[in-house]
Every structure is written in structure tokens, then in C-alpha cells.
Design a protein around this motif. Structure first.
Motif, PDB file in Angstrom:
ATOM      1  N   ILE A  20     -14.214  63.713  59.731  1.00 57.14           N
ATOM      2  CA  ILE A  20     -12.950  63.156  59.768  1.00 57.14           C
ATOM      3  C   ILE A  20     -12.851  61.819  60.057  1.00 57.14           C
ATOM      4  CG2 ILE A  20     -12.123  65.534  59.732  1.00 57.14           C
ATOM      5  CD1 ILE A  20     -10.979  64.950  62.574  1.00 57.14           C
ATOM      6  N   ASP A  21     -12.002  61.159  59.465  1.00 57.87           N
ATOM      7  CA  ASP A  21     -11.454  59.890  59.861  1.00 57.87           C
ATOM      8  C   ASP A  21     -11.192  59.736  61.471  1.00 57.87           C
ATOM      9  OD1 ASP A  21     -10.701  56.986  60.520  1.00 57.87           O
ATOM     10  OD2 ASP A  21      -9.474  57.083  58.688  1.00 57.87           O
ATOM     11  N   GLY A  22     -11.695  58.750  62.191  1.00 57.38           N
ATOM     12  CA  GLY A  22     -11.496  58.651  63.536  1.00 57.38           C
ATOM     13  C   GLY A  22     -10.190  58.043  64.002  1.00 57.38           C
ATOM     14  N   ASP A  23      -9.416  57.416  63.055  1.00 53.28           N
ATOM     15  CA  ASP A  23      -8.258  56.659  63.457  1.00 53.28           C
ATOM     16  C   ASP A  23      -7.197  57.434  64.143  1.00 53.28           C
ATOM     17  OD1 ASP A  23      -5.332  55.738  62.605  1.00 53.28           O
ATOM     18  OD2 ASP A  23      -6.722  53.963  62.501  1.00 53.28           O
ATOM     19  N   PRO A  24      -6.743  57.011  65.223  1.00 56.44           N
ATOM     20  CA  PRO A  24      -6.051  57.980  66.237  1.00 56.44           C
ATOM     21  C   PRO A  24      -4.856  58.319  65.581  1.00 56.44           C
ATOM     22  CG  PRO A  24      -6.073  55.525  67.143  1.00 56.44           C
ATOM     23  CD  PRO A  24      -7.060  55.736  65.944  1.00 56.44           C
ATOM     24  N   GLU A  25      -3.939  57.334  64.583  1.00 57.16           N
ATOM     25  CA  GLU A  25      -2.989  57.989  63.979  1.00 57.16           C
ATOM     26  C   GLU A  25      -3.086  59.365  63.201  1.00 57.16           C
ATOM     27  OE1 GLU A  25       1.010  57.959  63.039  1.00 57.16           O
ATOM     28  OE2 GLU A  25      -0.104  56.370  64.108  1.00 57.16           O
ATOM     29  N   GLY A  26      -2.436  60.542  63.878  1.00 56.45           N
ATOM     30  CA  GLY A  26      -2.369  61.758  63.262  1.00 56.45           C
ATOM     31  C   GLY A  26      -3.639  62.378  63.525  1.00 56.45           C
ATOM     32  N   LEU A  27      -4.529  61.912  64.417  1.00 50.83           N
ATOM     33  CA  LEU A  27      -5.773  62.462  64.911  1.00 50.83           C
ATOM     34  C   LEU A  27      -5.772  63.894  65.165  1.00 50.83           C
ATOM     35  CD1 LEU A  27      -8.836  62.094  65.010  1.00 50.83           C
ATOM     36  CD2 LEU A  27      -8.649  61.200  67.243  1.00 50.83           C
ATOM     37  N   LYS A  28      -5.002  64.371  65.912  1.00 46.60           N
ATOM     38  CA  LYS A  28      -4.818  65.570  66.498  1.00 46.60           C
ATOM     39  C   LYS A  28      -4.660  66.595  65.404  1.00 46.60           C
ATOM     40  CE  LYS A  28      -1.380  69.048  68.303  1.00 46.60           C
ATOM     41  NZ  LYS A  28      -0.040  69.176  69.049  1.00 46.60           N
ATOM     42  N   ASP A  29      -3.871  66.349  64.509  1.00 50.02           N
ATOM     43  CA  ASP A  29      -3.650  67.286  63.376  1.00 50.02           C
ATOM     44  C   ASP A  29      -4.734  67.423  62.449  1.00 50.02           C
ATOM     45  OD1 ASP A  29      -0.864  67.704  64.147  1.00 50.02           O
ATOM     46  OD2 ASP A  29      -0.226  66.151  62.831  1.00 50.02           O
ATOM     47  N   ARG A  30      -5.689  66.332  62.260  1.00 48.49           N
ATOM     48  CA  ARG A  30      -6.930  66.207  61.482  1.00 48.49           C
ATOM     49  C   ARG A  30      -7.808  67.141  62.096  1.00 48.49           C
ATOM     50  NH1 ARG A  30      -5.690  61.000  61.078  1.00 48.49           N
ATOM     51  NH2 ARG A  30      -7.582  60.115  62.296  1.00 48.49           N
ATOM     52  N   ILE A  31      -7.804  66.886  63.603  1.00 46.66           N
ATOM     53  CA  ILE A  31      -8.890  67.637  64.246  1.00 46.66           C
ATOM     54  C   ILE A  31      -8.778  69.228  63.856  1.00 46.66           C
ATOM     55  CG2 ILE A  31      -9.581  68.601  66.606  1.00 46.66           C
ATOM     56  CD1 ILE A  31      -9.174  65.485  67.359  1.00 46.66           C
ATOM     57  N   ILE A  32      -7.464  69.829  64.350  1.00 50.78           N
ATOM     58  CA  ILE A  32      -7.071  71.214  63.992  1.00 50.78           C
ATOM     59  C   ILE A  32      -7.158  71.569  62.661  1.00 50.78           C
ATOM     60  CG2 ILE A  32      -5.016  72.768  64.164  1.00 50.78           C
ATOM     61  CD1 ILE A  32      -4.167  71.166  66.810  1.00 50.78           C
ATOM     62  N   GLU A  33      -7.139  70.938  61.754  1.00 52.93           N
ATOM     63  CA  GLU A  33      -7.212  71.337  60.491  1.00 52.93           C
ATOM     64  C   GLU A  33      -8.819  71.471  59.970  1.00 52.93           C
ATOM     65  OE1 GLU A  33      -6.390  69.525  55.811  1.00 52.93           O
ATOM     66  OE2 GLU A  33      -5.687  68.362  57.496  1.00 52.93           O
ATOM     67  N   ALA A  34      -9.712  70.421  60.790  1.00 52.29           N
ATOM     68  CA  ALA A  34     -10.895  70.621  60.329  1.00 52.29           C
ATOM     69  C   ALA A  34     -11.420  71.820  61.055  1.00 52.29           C
ATOM     70  CB  ALA A  34     -11.707  69.287  60.887  1.00 52.29           C
ATOM     71  N   ASN A  35     -10.645  72.562  62.270  1.00 48.62           N
ATOM     72  CA  ASN A  35     -11.290  73.363  62.685  1.00 48.62           C
ATOM     73  C   ASN A  35     -10.530  74.729  62.360  1.00 48.62           C
ATOM     74  OD1 ASN A  35     -13.067  74.419  64.718  1.00 48.62           O
ATOM     75  ND2 ASN A  35     -11.114  74.980  66.349  1.00 48.62           N
ATOM     76  N   ASP A  36     -10.232  74.632  61.168  1.00 48.97           N
ATOM     77  CA  ASP A  36      -9.690  76.024  60.652  1.00 48.97           C
ATOM     78  C   ASP A  36      -8.495  76.212  61.156  1.00 48.97           C
ATOM     79  OD1 ASP A  36     -11.778  76.181  58.634  1.00 48.97           O
ATOM     80  OD2 ASP A  36     -12.931  77.368  59.928  1.00 48.97           O
ATOM     81  N   GLY A  37      -7.564  75.211  61.282  1.00 46.31           N
ATOM     82  CA  GLY A  37      -6.406  75.621  61.996  1.00 46.31           C
ATOM     83  C   GLY A  37      -6.070  75.757  63.357  1.00 46.31           C
ATOM     84  N   LYS A  38      -7.254  75.823  64.277  1.00 52.76           N
ATOM     85  CA  LYS A  38      -7.295  76.102  65.598  1.00 52.76           C
ATOM     86  C   LYS A  38      -7.636  74.940  66.336  1.00 52.76           C
ATOM     87  CE  LYS A  38     -10.441  79.144  64.512  1.00 52.76           C
ATOM     88  NZ  LYS A  38     -11.577  80.116  64.327  1.00 52.76           N
ATOM     89  N   PRO A  39      -7.300  74.701  67.550  1.00 53.32           N
ATOM     90  CA  PRO A  39      -7.449  74.097  68.567  1.00 53.32           C
ATOM     91  C   PRO A  39      -8.996  74.175  68.819  1.00 53.32           C
ATOM     92  CG  PRO A  39      -5.476  75.012  69.208  1.00 53.32           C
ATOM     93  CD  PRO A  39      -6.008  75.940  68.116  1.00 53.32           C
ATOM     94  N   VAL A  40      -9.446  72.939  69.483  1.00 50.03           N
ATOM     95  CA  VAL A  40     -10.943  72.910  69.709  1.00 50.03           C
ATOM     96  C   VAL A  40     -11.142  73.451  71.205  1.00 50.03           C
ATOM     97  CG1 VAL A  40     -11.526  71.242  67.795  1.00 50.03           C
ATOM     98  CG2 VAL A  40     -11.103  70.434  70.151  1.00 50.03           C
TER      99      VAL A  40
END
Length: 317
Positions: free
Chosen positions: A180-200
Motif C-alpha cells: 500500500i501507499d505509505g503516505d500518512p494521510e489515511g494510512l491507518k484505514d489503508r493498513i486495516i483494509e489491507a489486513n482484511d479489515g483487522k488491526p495488525v
């Protein structure tokens, strides 16, 4: 001998190729004729005097070299400083023999970035099989190796961040399940989305600033974040203890220099990394080989995020 020496602190422009006296090995040290020197992001901090350790002038930067000793050994060594030169001195316990099948570039990638990735996953965050791992700067020197090691050691899902499509493609080729793009804007949501909707479960973080903030917010219960750099040169927000208690989260720090008191903390992981590389199970990425005379460009490229993997210097040119 030819070496890159700085006599003032600053950006890449202060890096000058000079003629200096050859170093002399003292008791317990070994003199190495340098075939290649490694370039690290930490060097850019050292040159501007923003690194964790005190820097004194004049200085020859460069923390690791690969080359030959007078008795014919081919070694890779951690030298602290003095690496950007035709010859360098290392303390004998930190000069490691390089096996056949491991190239100069591989050895330089493994001795610092590789051992860092090893400790981030094994020592600092204690990766368990099935856990999800977020690797920031997934196309960088540590990131390219951390992705592969996490998968080799049973991570359930590995997510990488990178700043371009080309770098994200590389992270996927190395085994990341998502990039995923590492830009900090909206990064939390992209991380969770990339992890199938779960925190890492685990975050390997070396950007700092808002990237650290967003990454911490993406941690799940019993999640662990280890910080090992501040590439953005920005400070993260302070975290109140209550925010650690809620979710039972852990923040750790890692600096490879803290392993220097015990050579086994470097030699043992490095031996494993050499074996994995020789067996074709681990692929260090060498992203650029620069002549010593072009050291300014090497630092400019690294700071501008134009590079991938490990960068090396050829002291003969």
C-alpha cells in the motif's frame, strides 16, 4: 588513500573525496582492503549530525565494508565509521568471513540491514506463526529482507508500504501479501483494509512523525510496534500510558549498535542469513552500485526515495 571525508555537518553537499592517511590496525583490529562499502540511511543522519550517537569532525562516514585482509580472508565488517574509503579498520570480532555463494552486495545487505530485520522480528516483536506484520519502507534495505524473513518464519499476512507503484510491485514479488501507499494521510484505514479489515499484530516502523501515529492506531490487541528510525525527521505524538493499556499494546525501540557489546548478537543471526541466502531462500536486493566519486548522488538518491534495497560504493572509482 582515497576516502570520502566531511569537515562540516550538512547535507550531501558536504561529502568530499579526499586523500587521507591510511588507517593502521591496532591490537585486536584488522585492516581491510575495501572492495565495496555500504551506504545506509543512518549515514545521512550522521553527516548532518542528527544521529543517535555523537559525531566528531573530521569524519569518514560508512558503517560497513566488504573486502580482503592481508592474510587473504574475504570478510564483511561493521566499522562504525571509516567505511567510505579504500581501506578500513574493524575490530576483529566484527569482521565476519563471507561464504562462497554470497556476493559482496549480499554480504553488505545482510550484515547491517539483515541483522536488523532479524532482531526486529525475533528479538523486539517476537513474531509468532500466523501473526500479521506491517513493514514500512518495504522496498528499502531492511524492508526487502524483513518481508522475506516474516514469510519464512510463518507470518500469516505481510503488508508492505512503499511510495511508488514500482516499489510496491517489488514488495509483492518478495512475498508481501499486500502493498500500500505509505503516505500518512489515511494510512491507518489503508493498513486495516489491507489486513482484511483487522488491526495488525506487528509493525516495523522507521519513518516517524504521523506515520508512527497512524501505525500505532492500526495495532490490534497485544500488538507490538518497534521503531528503528526516523526517516521523516519528524517527531511522533506523545502516547499516554493509558493508550498502551487499552489493547495491551507494546512499543519497543531497536538500534543495532546496542548489539555491539556481544558479537554473537550479530554473528549468530548473520550466519543464519548467509545460510538462507546461499540456499536461495533469501534474496538480498542491491539497488545501486555507485563509484566513490559519486557519493553525493548516492545520498541525494537515498534521501529522495529514488532507491530500493541496499546501496553500495566502489572505492576504486
Amino acid at each position: 588513500m582515497r576516502a570520502v571525508q566531511i569537515t562540516e555537518f550538512g547535507g550531501p553537499e558536504v561529502l568530499k573525496v579526499s586523500d587521507v592517511d591510511e588507517p593502521v590496525a591496532g591490537d585486536g583490529q584488522v585492516l581491510i582492503t575495501v572492495d565495496r562499502a555500504g551506504v545506509n540511511y543512518a549515514d545521512t543522519h550522521q553527516v548532518e549530525n542528527s544521529y543517535l550517537s555523537t559525531t566528531e569532525l573530521p569524519l569518514i562516514p560508512g558503517g560497513e565494508v566488504v573486502g580482503h585482509t592481508a592474510d587473504g580472508r574475504r570478510v564483511v565488517a561493521l566499522v562504525g565509521s571509516g567505511g567510505y574509503a579504500e581501506k578500513a579498520v574493524a575490530h576483529a570480532p566484527y569482521a565476519f568471513d563471507v561464504p562462497e555463494g554470497v556476493s559482496d552486495g549480499d554480504a553488505l545487505a545482510l550484515v547491517l540491514q539483515g541483522t536488523t530485520a532479524w532482531h526486529l522480528l525475533k528479538t523486539s516483536t517476537r513474531l509468532q506463526a500466523g501473526e500479521s506484520v506491517l513493514v514500512h519502507a518495504g522496498a528499502g534495505g531492511v524492508g526487502t529482507l524483513a518481508i522475506q524473513l516474516a514469510k519464512l518464519w510463518g507470518a500469516g499476512r505481510v503488508i508492505a508500504t512503499a511510495s511508488s507503484d514500482e516499489k510496491r510491485k517489488l514488495a509483492l514479488e518478495l512475498g508481501a501479501d499486500a502493498a500500500i501507499d505509505g503516505d500518512p494521510e489515511g494510512l491507518k484505514d489503508r493498513i486495516i483494509e489491507a489486513n482484511d479489515g483487522k488491526p495488525v499484530d506487528i509493525v516495523l516502523e522507521m519513518v516517524g512523525g504521523p506515520t508512527f501515529d497512524e501505525s500505532f492506531d492500526a495495532l490490534g490487541r497485544f500488538g507490538r510496534l518497534v521503531t528503528f528510525g526516523s526517516a521523516s525527521r519528524q517527531a511522533a505524538k506523545a502516547i499516554e500510558p493509558a493508550r498502551l493499556m487499552k489493547g495491551s499494546k507494546t512499543i519497543a525501540g531497536f538500534w543495532l549498535a546496542d548489539c555491539f557489546q556481544n558479537p554473537a548478537l550479530l554473528g549468530d543471526p548473520l550466519k543464519e542469513l548467509f545460510e538462507l541466502t546461499s540456499a536461495g531462500k533469501l534474496r538480498p536486493v542491491v539497488g545501486g552500485d555507485y563509484p566513490l566519486s559519486d557519493i553525493v548522488t548516492a545520498h541525494e538518491d537515498m534521501r529522495a526515495r529514488r532507491t530500493v534495497g541496499k546501496l553500495t560504493l566502489d572505492p576504486k572509482n
